[in-house]
Design a protein around this motif. Sequence first.
Motif, PDB file in Angstrom:
ATOM      1  N   GLY A 123       0.787  -1.226   0.000  1.00  0.00           N
ATOM      2  CA  GLY A 123       0.000   0.000   0.000  1.00  0.00           C
ATOM      3  C   GLY A 123       0.817   1.272   0.000  1.00  0.00           C
ATOM      4  N   MET A 124       2.062   1.207   0.458  1.00  0.00           N
ATOM      5  CA  MET A 124       2.895   2.410   0.527  1.00  0.00           C
ATOM      6  C   MET A 124       3.513   2.796  -0.796  1.00  0.00           C
ATOM      7  N   SER A 125       3.297   2.041  -1.819  1.00  0.00           N
ATOM      8  CA  SER A 125       3.888   2.352  -3.114  1.00  0.00           C
ATOM      9  C   SER A 125       3.469   3.756  -3.557  1.00  0.00           C
ATOM     10  N   GLY A 126       4.433   4.667  -3.574  1.00  0.00           N
ATOM     11  CA  GLY A 126       4.162   6.034  -3.979  1.00  0.00           C
ATOM     12  C   GLY A 126       3.511   6.888  -2.911  1.00  0.00           C
ATOM     13  N   VAL A 127       3.447   6.399  -1.663  1.00  0.00           N
ATOM     14  CA  VAL A 127       2.805   7.131  -0.577  1.00  0.00           C
ATOM     15  C   VAL A 127       3.853   7.367   0.520  1.00  0.00           C
ATOM     16  N   ASP A 128       3.894   8.575   1.075  1.00  0.00           N
ATOM     17  CA  ASP A 128       4.789   8.876   2.184  1.00  0.00           C
ATOM     18  C   ASP A 128       4.506   7.922   3.341  1.00  0.00           C
ATOM     19  N   SER A 129       5.570   7.392   3.947  1.00  0.00           N
ATOM     20  CA  SER A 129       5.384   6.391   5.001  1.00  0.00           C
ATOM     21  C   SER A 129       4.670   6.969   6.222  1.00  0.00           C
ATOM     22  N   ASN A 130       4.910   8.232   6.555  1.00  0.00           N
ATOM     23  CA  ASN A 130       4.217   8.843   7.698  1.00  0.00           C
ATOM     24  C   ASN A 130       2.730   9.006   7.409  1.00  0.00           C
ATOM     25  N   LEU A 131       2.402   9.402   6.178  1.00  0.00           N
ATOM     26  CA  LEU A 131       1.001   9.529   5.790  1.00  0.00           C
ATOM     27  C   LEU A 131       0.326   8.161   5.815  1.00  0.00           C
ATOM     28  N   ALA A 132       1.014   7.152   5.299  1.00  0.00           N
ATOM     29  CA  ALA A 132       0.462   5.790   5.306  1.00  0.00           C
ATOM     30  C   ALA A 132       0.191   5.329   6.744  1.00  0.00           C
ATOM     31  N   THR A 133       1.115   5.645   7.652  1.00  0.00           N
ATOM     32  CA  THR A 133       0.937   5.269   9.051  1.00  0.00           C
ATOM     33  C   THR A 133      -0.256   5.985   9.664  1.00  0.00           C
ATOM     34  N   ALA A 134      -0.411   7.262   9.339  1.00  0.00           N
ATOM     35  CA  ALA A 134      -1.541   8.030   9.874  1.00  0.00           C
ATOM     36  C   ALA A 134      -2.871   7.477   9.368  1.00  0.00           C
ATOM     37  N   ILE A 135      -2.932   7.147   8.083  1.00  0.00           N
ATOM     38  CA  ILE A 135      -4.157   6.559   7.518  1.00  0.00           C
ATOM     39  C   ILE A 135      -4.461   5.249   8.231  1.00  0.00           C
ATOM     40  N   ARG A 136      -3.434   4.427   8.409  1.00  0.00           N
ATOM     41  CA  ARG A 136      -3.600   3.147   9.099  1.00  0.00           C
ATOM     42  C   ARG A 136      -4.092   3.365  10.520  1.00  0.00           C
ATOM     43  N   ALA A 137      -3.567   4.383  11.199  1.00  0.00           N
ATOM     44  CA  ALA A 137      -3.960   4.659  12.576  1.00  0.00           C
ATOM     45  C   ALA A 137      -5.440   5.049  12.664  1.00  0.00           C
ATOM     46  N   VAL A 138      -5.913   5.831  11.701  1.00  0.00           N
ATOM     47  CA  VAL A 138      -7.330   6.218  11.681  1.00  0.00           C
ATOM     48  C   VAL A 138      -8.204   4.987  11.484  1.00  0.00           C
ATOM     49  N   VAL A 139      -7.805   4.130  10.554  1.00  0.00           N
ATOM     50  CA  VAL A 139      -8.557   2.893  10.318  1.00  0.00           C
ATOM     51  C   VAL A 139      -8.560   2.035  11.579  1.00  0.00           C
ATOM     52  N   MET A 140      -7.403   1.930  12.240  1.00  0.00           N
ATOM     53  CA  MET A 140      -7.323   1.145  13.470  1.00  0.00           C
ATOM     54  C   MET A 140      -8.212   1.729  14.560  1.00  0.00           C
ATOM     55  N   PHE A 153       6.933   1.701   9.462  1.00  0.00           N
ATOM     56  CA  PHE A 153       6.585   2.015   8.080  1.00  0.00           C
ATOM     57  C   PHE A 153       7.724   2.746   7.380  1.00  0.00           C
ATOM     58  N   GLY A 154       8.481   3.565   8.121  1.00  0.00           N
ATOM     59  CA  GLY A 154       9.661   4.204   7.543  1.00  0.00           C
ATOM     60  C   GLY A 154      10.686   3.176   7.102  1.00  0.00           C
ATOM     61  N   ALA A 155      10.897   2.163   7.938  1.00  0.00           N
ATOM     62  CA  ALA A 155      11.831   1.093   7.584  1.00  0.00           C
ATOM     63  C   ALA A 155      11.309   0.291   6.396  1.00  0.00           C
ATOM     64  N   LEU A 156       9.984   0.050   6.350  1.00  0.00           N
ATOM     65  CA  LEU A 156       9.406  -0.688   5.210  1.00  0.00           C
ATOM     66  C   LEU A 156       9.591   0.076   3.902  1.00  0.00           C
ATOM     67  N   ARG A 157       9.573   1.406   3.990  1.00  0.00           N
ATOM     68  CA  ARG A 157       9.771   2.220   2.787  1.00  0.00           C
ATOM     69  C   ARG A 157      11.183   2.013   2.237  1.00  0.00           C
ATOM     70  N   LEU A 158      12.150   1.766   3.135  1.00  0.00           N
ATOM     71  CA  LEU A 158      13.556   1.691   2.753  1.00  0.00           C
ATOM     72  C   LEU A 158      14.089   0.285   2.531  1.00  0.00           C
ATOM     73  N   ALA A 159      13.391  -0.728   3.027  1.00  0.00           N
ATOM     74  CA  ALA A 159      13.932  -2.089   2.976  1.00  0.00           C
ATOM     75  C   ALA A 159      12.814  -3.098   2.755  1.00  0.00           C
ATOM     76  N   PRO A 160      13.169  -4.313   2.330  1.00  0.00           N
ATOM     77  CA  PRO A 160      12.163  -5.362   2.133  1.00  0.00           C
ATOM     78  C   PRO A 160      11.479  -5.748   3.452  1.00  0.00           C
ATOM     79  N   ALA A 161      10.215  -6.079   3.362  1.00  0.00           N
ATOM     80  CA  ALA A 161       9.455  -6.511   4.541  1.00  0.00           C
ATOM     81  C   ALA A 161      10.110  -7.723   5.193  1.00  0.00           C
ATOM     82  N   SER A 162      10.723  -8.591   4.393  1.00  0.00           N
ATOM     83  CA  SER A 162      11.358  -9.801   4.919  1.00  0.00           C
ATOM     84  C   SER A 162      12.577  -9.493   5.779  1.00  0.00           C
ATOM     85  N   LYS A 163      13.114  -8.297   5.671  1.00  0.00           N
ATOM     86  CA  LYS A 163      14.234  -7.900   6.526  1.00  0.00           C
ATOM     87  C   LYS A 163      13.767  -7.024   7.688  1.00  0.00           C
TER      88      LYS A 163
END
Length: 139
Positions: free
Chosen positions: A24-41, A84-94
């Motif tokens: 979902g973060m493809s092309g989306v700022d990681s902080n914005l993605a986290t905020a959207i996720r937080a609202v949904v949560m 989410f910042g780390a996910l933006r920079l590295a593979p989820a598997s790491k």
Amino acid sequence: MSWLIMALLSAVFASLVAILGKIGMSGVDSNLATAIRAVVMAVASVVFVAFTGSLGKIGTVGWKPLSFIFFSGLAGAASWMFYFGALRLAPASKVAPIDRLSVVFTLILAALFLKEKVNLGIVAGCILIVAGSILIARA
């Protein structure tokens, strides 16, 4: 439902957070993605609490528990911003195995602040978690 089933379900859903969040973060700022996720949560949590009939008990929460829950929420927000910042920079598997070092930190903090018992099995498990996280992150 037992604590073990709930913990396993927590792990399954936590893995989906990494996978779905990374996609979902493809092309989306990681902080914005986290905020959207937080609202949904937040909305999902309120719906869940209302569904279980506990929403009316909110007034019974004392100041001390409320303050610890509040700071827990701040810690959770910081955790997810960094995750989410780390996910933006590295593979989820790491990223996910390093994030799971939280288990080791939790065991240490639980021993220090909650006076939970530490035994050889816990120490050995922590060592294995650290070793596994390092091995996966370096692969």
